[in-house]
Enzyme design. Structure first.
Site, PDB file in Angstrom:
ATOM      1  N   THR A 135     -15.787  30.591 -18.831  1.00  0.00           N
ATOM      2  CA  THR A 135     -15.318  30.714 -17.414  1.00  0.00           C
ATOM      3  C   THR A 135     -16.331  31.606 -16.539  1.00  0.00           C
ATOM      4  O   THR A 135     -16.783  32.843 -17.253  1.00  0.00           O
ATOM      5  CB  THR A 135     -14.109  31.095 -17.154  1.00  0.00           C
ATOM      6  OG1 THR A 135     -13.759  31.294 -15.667  1.00  0.00           O
ATOM      7  CG2 THR A 135     -13.548  32.246 -17.980  1.00  0.00           C
ATOM      8  N   ASP A 136     -16.541  31.438 -15.189  1.00  0.00           N
ATOM      9  CA  ASP A 136     -17.176  32.270 -14.392  1.00  0.00           C
ATOM     10  C   ASP A 136     -16.647  33.514 -14.397  1.00  0.00           C
ATOM     11  O   ASP A 136     -16.854  34.763 -13.660  1.00  0.00           O
ATOM     12  CB  ASP A 136     -17.592  31.583 -13.060  1.00  0.00           C
ATOM     13  CG  ASP A 136     -16.401  31.025 -12.424  1.00  0.00           C
ATOM     14  OD1 ASP A 136     -15.284  31.163 -12.739  1.00  0.00           O
ATOM     15  OD2 ASP A 136     -16.723  30.611 -11.122  1.00  0.00           O
ATOM     16  N   GLU A 137     -15.318  33.561 -14.498  1.00  0.00           N
ATOM     17  CA  GLU A 137     -14.489  34.717 -14.234  1.00  0.00           C
ATOM     18  C   GLU A 137     -14.748  35.980 -14.945  1.00  0.00           C
ATOM     19  O   GLU A 137     -14.355  37.199 -14.812  1.00  0.00           O
ATOM     20  CB  GLU A 137     -12.945  34.354 -14.336  1.00  0.00           C
ATOM     21  CG  GLU A 137     -12.400  33.179 -13.442  1.00  0.00           C
ATOM     22  CD  GLU A 137     -10.894  33.017 -13.149  1.00  0.00           C
ATOM     23  OE1 GLU A 137      -9.993  33.917 -13.329  1.00  0.00           O
ATOM     24  OE2 GLU A 137     -10.558  32.017 -13.132  1.00  0.00           O
ATOM     25  N   TYR A 159      -6.316  37.359 -18.505  1.00  0.00           N
ATOM     26  CA  TYR A 159      -7.159  36.125 -18.864  1.00  0.00           C
ATOM     27  C   TYR A 159      -8.635  36.527 -18.751  1.00  0.00           C
ATOM     28  O   TYR A 159      -9.224  36.353 -19.992  1.00  0.00           O
ATOM     29  CB  TYR A 159      -6.738  35.252 -17.642  1.00  0.00           C
ATOM     30  CG  TYR A 159      -7.762  34.028 -17.896  1.00  0.00           C
ATOM     31  CD1 TYR A 159      -7.679  33.135 -18.974  1.00  0.00           C
ATOM     32  CD2 TYR A 159      -8.478  33.578 -16.780  1.00  0.00           C
ATOM     33  CE1 TYR A 159      -8.447  32.094 -18.955  1.00  0.00           C
ATOM     34  CE2 TYR A 159      -9.474  32.333 -16.756  1.00  0.00           C
ATOM     35  CZ  TYR A 159      -9.570  31.747 -18.019  1.00  0.00           C
ATOM     36  OH  TYR A 159     -10.275  30.730 -17.965  1.00  0.00           O
ATOM     37  N   LYS A 175     -11.087  35.982 -22.174  1.00  0.00           N
ATOM     38  CA  LYS A 175     -12.239  35.038 -22.275  1.00  0.00           C
ATOM     39  C   LYS A 175     -13.657  35.909 -22.330  1.00  0.00           C
ATOM     40  O   LYS A 175     -14.433  35.477 -23.075  1.00  0.00           O
ATOM     41  CB  LYS A 175     -12.393  34.098 -20.984  1.00  0.00           C
ATOM     42  CG  LYS A 175     -11.146  33.479 -20.908  1.00  0.00           C
ATOM     43  CD  LYS A 175     -11.143  32.364 -21.682  1.00  0.00           C
ATOM     44  CE  LYS A 175     -12.161  31.261 -21.875  1.00  0.00           C
ATOM     45  NZ  LYS A 175     -12.078  30.133 -22.751  1.00  0.00           N
TER      46      LYS A 175
HETATM   47  P1  NAD Z   1      -5.334  23.936 -20.099  1.00  0.00           P
HETATM   48  O1  NAD Z   1      -4.380  24.996 -19.993  1.00  0.00           O
HETATM   49  O2  NAD Z   1      -5.215  22.798 -19.347  1.00  0.00           O
HETATM   50  O3  NAD Z   1      -5.333  23.381 -21.547  1.00  0.00           O
HETATM   51  C1  NAD Z   1      -5.356  24.327 -22.595  1.00  0.00           C
HETATM   52  C2  NAD Z   1      -5.133  23.575 -23.894  1.00  0.00           C
HETATM   53  O4  NAD Z   1      -5.443  24.356 -25.030  1.00  0.00           O
HETATM   54  C3  NAD Z   1      -3.712  22.708 -23.967  1.00  0.00           C
HETATM   55  O5  NAD Z   1      -3.878  21.549 -24.301  1.00  0.00           O
HETATM   56  C4  NAD Z   1      -3.079  23.760 -24.915  1.00  0.00           C
HETATM   57  O6  NAD Z   1      -1.926  23.119 -25.661  1.00  0.00           O
HETATM   58  C5  NAD Z   1      -4.273  24.008 -26.081  1.00  0.00           C
HETATM   59  N1  NAD Z   1      -3.994  25.491 -26.622  1.00  0.00           N
HETATM   60  C6  NAD Z   1      -3.390  26.395 -26.074  1.00  0.00           C
HETATM   61  N2  NAD Z   1      -3.382  27.533 -26.868  1.00  0.00           N
HETATM   62  C7  NAD Z   1      -3.714  26.940 -28.308  1.00  0.00           C
HETATM   63  C8  NAD Z   1      -3.680  27.307 -29.622  1.00  0.00           C
HETATM   64  N3  NAD Z   1      -3.269  28.457 -29.880  1.00  0.00           N
HETATM   65  N4  NAD Z   1      -4.089  26.497 -30.392  1.00  0.00           N
HETATM   66  C9  NAD Z   1      -4.629  25.251 -30.408  1.00  0.00           C
HETATM   67  N5  NAD Z   1      -4.513  24.705 -28.938  1.00  0.00           N
HETATM   68  C10 NAD Z   1      -4.019  25.794 -28.125  1.00  0.00           C
HETATM   69  O7  NAD Z   1      -6.767  24.553 -19.933  1.00  0.00           O
HETATM   70  P2  NAD Z   1      -8.020  24.007 -19.202  1.00  0.00           P
HETATM   71  O8  NAD Z   1      -7.959  24.093 -17.623  1.00  0.00           O
HETATM   72  O9  NAD Z   1      -8.299  22.667 -19.544  1.00  0.00           O
HETATM   73  O10 NAD Z   1      -9.082  25.036 -19.633  1.00  0.00           O
HETATM   74  C11 NAD Z   1      -9.859  24.806 -20.892  1.00  0.00           C
HETATM   75  C12 NAD Z   1     -10.771  25.532 -21.324  1.00  0.00           C
HETATM   76  O11 NAD Z   1     -11.693  25.903 -20.006  1.00  0.00           O
HETATM   77  C13 NAD Z   1     -10.453  27.163 -21.100  1.00  0.00           C
HETATM   78  O12 NAD Z   1     -10.805  27.902 -22.265  1.00  0.00           O
HETATM   79  C14 NAD Z   1     -10.761  27.943 -20.104  1.00  0.00           C
HETATM   80  O13 NAD Z   1     -10.899  29.241 -20.080  1.00  0.00           O
HETATM   81  C15 NAD Z   1     -12.058  27.060 -19.526  1.00  0.00           C
HETATM   82  N6  NAD Z   1     -12.103  26.878 -18.086  1.00  0.00           N
HETATM   83  C16 NAD Z   1     -11.457  26.358 -17.335  1.00  0.00           C
HETATM   84  C17 NAD Z   1     -11.610  26.312 -15.865  1.00  0.00           C
HETATM   85  C18 NAD Z   1     -10.594  25.426 -14.967  1.00  0.00           C
HETATM   86  O14 NAD Z   1     -10.770  25.468 -13.896  1.00  0.00           O
HETATM   87  N7  NAD Z   1      -9.593  24.865 -15.350  1.00  0.00           N
HETATM   88  C19 NAD Z   1     -12.919  26.806 -15.650  1.00  0.00           C
HETATM   89  C20 NAD Z   1     -13.799  27.313 -16.343  1.00  0.00           C
HETATM   90  C21 NAD Z   1     -13.416  27.383 -17.802  1.00  0.00           C
END
Ligand code: NAD
Length: 326
Positions: free
Chosen positions: A125-127, A153, A157
């Protein structure tokens, strides 16, 4: 080609599963997900009947379970979306963030070393770059920007990113990392800003905005993120980090006002609440590297993406209603 997608029952992971099944109809896609509160098996319903898709319920921190899946499926590529992803929850309870986001990443990479893969891709993430001041619109995050995190968080990451690079250097693991800006689109859990505002506005509930609402985020339609990762795992250079973002900076308050306008709801629903602890002011990605090296450009303009997203929430109450806090 067999790809393990961890966290594929979450927001971006599920969109990635759908994208890959459509874009590469000859690939096998194995979704590995623990189904935490953020994971939803019903999201994957459209993929379940596809013979090239398999769902396995497992925790990425569970070494035995992870090894068994690698042994059985012999993946070529692993794309790790699995994470605890909500900043507010990390402020309340950092523990599970360290466990899943850091330890889980190590367990997955150990399995990659043991069984052999052609690529491990870490979705970051950009964070991890911290934030930028509001009065310096000329500044952007590049891949060289130092990691400088603000929340448990983003720290978890960043810790995972460092570990990924260490596995590359120490063990020669073929890794890539992508750092994306804020995503929006279908299947976004209704605790996050855009779906929270849409679902609250639909119910004529207050729209809670942190502080003065002037924090700036760089929004990207989720499908554009999925396409970027697809490019990186096929054409990206091993050992490299790629920033993903579409130069679409918006203040939180302007997003909320736009949602009110689109849904024909009064702005009087907006309520200003005590600011988040350590709240980052501005995120802004410089995506020059992924554009120059891989030819990626975002395809969905925010004005269209937000309309599509609102329409999706209007048509898919059955998906989000059961997820709301009472
Ligand atoms: P989300 O919270 O919607 O989904 C996370 C998924 O991971 C869920 O299905 C959960 O059940 C699963 N999970 C959590 N812990 C687990 C474990 N221990 N073992 C197996 N599965 C597990 O998250 P998201 O928004 O889809 O983000 C996905 C990834 O993208 C993350 O790594 C996040 O850091 C990154 N990201 C998100 C954004 C955003 O805007 N949402 C932006 C940049 C990066």
């Amino acid at each position: 080609m067999t790809i393990i997608v961890t966290g594929g029952a979450g927001f971006i992971g599920s969109n990635f599963v759908f994208h890959m099944l459509k874009a590469h109809s000859d690939y096998r896609i194995i979704c590995l997900d623990k189904l935490t509160y953020a994971g939803n098996l019903s999201t994957l319903e459209p993929a379940m009947s596809n013979p090239n898709f398999l769902f396995v319920k497992a925790d990425i921190c569970d070494r035995k379970a992870v090894n068994e899946i690698f042994e059985a499926e012999k993946p070529d590529i692993v794309v790790n979306f699995a994470a605890e992803s909500h900043v507010d929850r990390s402020i309340e309870n950092p523990d599970v963030f360290l466990e899943t986001n850091i330890k889980g990443t190590a367990v997955l990479m150990d399995a990659c070393r043991k069984y052999g893969i052609t690529r491990y891709h870490q979705v970051s993430t950009d964070e991890v770059y911290g934030d930028l001041p509001l009065d310096r619109p000329d500044l952007f995050f590049t891949e060289e920007t130092p990691l400088h995190t603000s929340s448990p968080y983003s720290s978890s990451k960043a810790g995972a990113d460092l570990l990924v690079m260490a596995y590359h250097r120490t063990y020669g693991l073929p890794v890539t990392i992508s750092r994306c800006s804020n995503n929006y689109g279908p299947y976004h859990f209704p605790e996050k800003l855009i779906p929270l505002m849409i679902t609250n506005a639909l119910a004529d509930k207050p729209l809670p905005v942190y502080g003065e609402g002037i924090n700036v985020r760089d929004w990207l339609y989720v499908e554009d993120h999925c396409k970027a990762i697809d490019l990186i795992i096929h054409k990206g250079t091993v050992g490299e980090v790629y920033n993903i973002g579409g130069h679409n900076e918006m203040r939180n308050i302007d997003i909320v006002k736009l949602i009110c306008k689109e849904l024909n709801k009064p702005e009087s629903l907006i309520t200003y609440v005590t600011d988040r602890k350590g709240h980052d002011m501005r995120y802004a990605i410089d995506p020059t590297k992924i554009h120059n090296e891989l030819g990626w450009l975002p395809e969905t303009k925010f004005a269209d993406g937000i309309k599509k997203t609102i329409k999706w929430y209007l048509e898919n109450e059955k998906w989000w209603k059961p997820l709301l806090k009472n």
